[in-house]
Design an enzyme around this catalytic site. Structure first.
Site, PDB file in Angstrom:
ATOM      1  N   ASP A  95       0.845  -1.197   0.000  1.00  0.00           N
ATOM      2  CA  ASP A  95       0.000   0.000   0.000  1.00  0.00           C
ATOM      3  C   ASP A  95       0.879   1.245   0.000  1.00  0.00           C
ATOM      4  O   ASP A  95       1.864   1.318   0.741  1.00  0.00           O
ATOM      5  CB  ASP A  95      -0.910   0.010   1.236  1.00  0.00           C
ATOM      6  CG  ASP A  95      -1.945   1.121   1.159  1.00  0.00           C
ATOM      7  OD1 ASP A  95      -2.921   0.964   0.403  1.00  0.00           O
ATOM      8  OD2 ASP A  95      -1.773   2.144   1.847  1.00  0.00           O
ATOM      9  N   ASN A 103      -2.353  12.976  -3.807  1.00  0.00           N
ATOM     10  CA  ASN A 103      -3.391  13.484  -4.709  1.00  0.00           C
ATOM     11  C   ASN A 103      -3.843  14.885  -4.322  1.00  0.00           C
ATOM     12  O   ASN A 103      -4.027  15.761  -5.178  1.00  0.00           O
ATOM     13  CB  ASN A 103      -4.591  12.534  -4.713  1.00  0.00           C
ATOM     14  CG  ASN A 103      -4.373  11.312  -5.588  1.00  0.00           C
ATOM     15  OD1 ASN A 103      -3.671  11.377  -6.598  1.00  0.00           O
ATOM     16  ND2 ASN A 103      -4.975  10.202  -5.211  1.00  0.00           N
ATOM     17  N   ASP A 112      -1.599   9.591 -10.566  1.00  0.00           N
ATOM     18  CA  ASP A 112      -1.625   8.501 -11.552  1.00  0.00           C
ATOM     19  C   ASP A 112      -0.217   8.128 -11.999  1.00  0.00           C
ATOM     20  O   ASP A 112       0.107   6.944 -12.170  1.00  0.00           O
ATOM     21  CB  ASP A 112      -2.454   8.912 -12.772  1.00  0.00           C
ATOM     22  CG  ASP A 112      -3.942   8.936 -12.483  1.00  0.00           C
ATOM     23  OD1 ASP A 112      -4.354   8.427 -11.419  1.00  0.00           O
ATOM     24  OD2 ASP A 112      -4.704   9.462 -13.328  1.00  0.00           O
ATOM     25  N   GLU A 138      -4.737   2.285  -4.440  1.00  0.00           N
ATOM     26  CA  GLU A 138      -3.286   2.435  -4.347  1.00  0.00           C
ATOM     27  C   GLU A 138      -2.636   1.190  -3.754  1.00  0.00           C
ATOM     28  O   GLU A 138      -1.534   1.251  -3.213  1.00  0.00           O
ATOM     29  CB  GLU A 138      -2.923   3.665  -3.511  1.00  0.00           C
ATOM     30  CG  GLU A 138      -3.315   3.602  -2.061  1.00  0.00           C
ATOM     31  CD  GLU A 138      -4.692   4.173  -1.772  1.00  0.00           C
ATOM     32  OE1 GLU A 138      -4.921   4.626  -0.641  1.00  0.00           O
ATOM     33  OE2 GLU A 138      -5.538   4.177  -2.691  1.00  0.00           O
TER      34      GLU A 138
END
Length: 242
Positions: A95, A103, A112, A138
């Site tokens: 993770d 973000n 991304d 993610e």
């Protein structure tokens, strides 16, 4: 309708390096032309090629090009698991730490790109039979068959270090990325030890949360005595026991 030139051995003279989606459309187009000419054998060949490309595409994550959850589920419940070698199999859930902050701070386009580069970094250094799959959001999964526990830990921690040391600032100043890993290994040393992929995934998920609680940027795994994390926790002289 004008005829198309197709190699006599049933392989179309296709340009090298054509993207998969374009290649799929090309096979479909050639199949349509050949069908109108009554060349059903070669039309079938190109339709089959188009089908194979479509199936392969359905097993890949569209953003990262790594395998997707569908491929992971098929592999874990397929015959490859039942016939894995005596050392056992390792499943690592990975993770990205504090990815929402990435973000929020740098935008989703940067997020991304981070996901794509992490997928590439995770794939590097894996044994030939191992693979990386995007588990969701993610989160990624590493599946490493025919490996003992000690080597699996080394592979997972090498991946953690590779991500942490990657030059993320070349993407955006101030950007840094780390991962937390939960690693579950199951041995096949005992002949009656049945493969239970769902149970192993749950163990990896619990160990992933342990790595998070220990401060992130760690690999959590279970040895013969206890659950541990690497690198060492700040409040432990050796390892963090669960």
């Amino acid at each position: 309708m004008a005829e198309v030139s197709v190699a006599a051995d049933d392989e179309a003279a296709l340009p090298p390096g054509v993207p998969g989606t374009d290649l799929l459309s090309l096979h479909e187009s050639i199949a349509g032309v050949l069908a109108t000419q009554g060349d059903w054998r070669r039309a079938y060949h190109h339709l089959k090629s188009a089908f194979d490309l479509a199936r392969a595409g359905s097993l890949r994550d569209t953003l990262t090009s790594s395998y997707n959850r569908r491929y992971l589920d098929q592999w874990l419940h397929g015959p490859a698991v039942e016939h894995r070698g005596p050392p056992g199999i390792a499943i690592a859930l990975v993770d990205l730490d504090l990815f929402k902050k990435v973000n929020d701070t740098f935008g989703h386009l940067v997020g991304d790109r981070v996901l794509r580069e992490v997928a590439d970094l995770l794939q590097q250094g894996l044994p030939p039979e191992a693979f990386c799959a995007r588990y969701g959001g993610e989160e990624f999964a590493l599946v490493i068959p025919d490996v003992d526990a000690a080597r699996a830990v080394r592979i997972a921690d090498t991946a953690r270090i590779r991500v942490a040391r990657h030059p993320w600032r070349r993407i955006r100043q101030g950007l840094s990325v780390t991962i937390s890993v939960g690693l579950a290994h199951e041995s096949r040393a005992e002949p009656d030890h049945a493969a239970e992929p769902e149970r192993q995934l749950r163990r990896a998920d619990a160990l992933l949360y342990m790595a998070k609680r220990a401060g992130r940027n760690k690999v959590a795994y279970r040895d013969k005595e206890s659950s541990r994390t690497i690198p060492r926790s700040m409040n432990s002289a050796d390892a963090t026991d669960a």
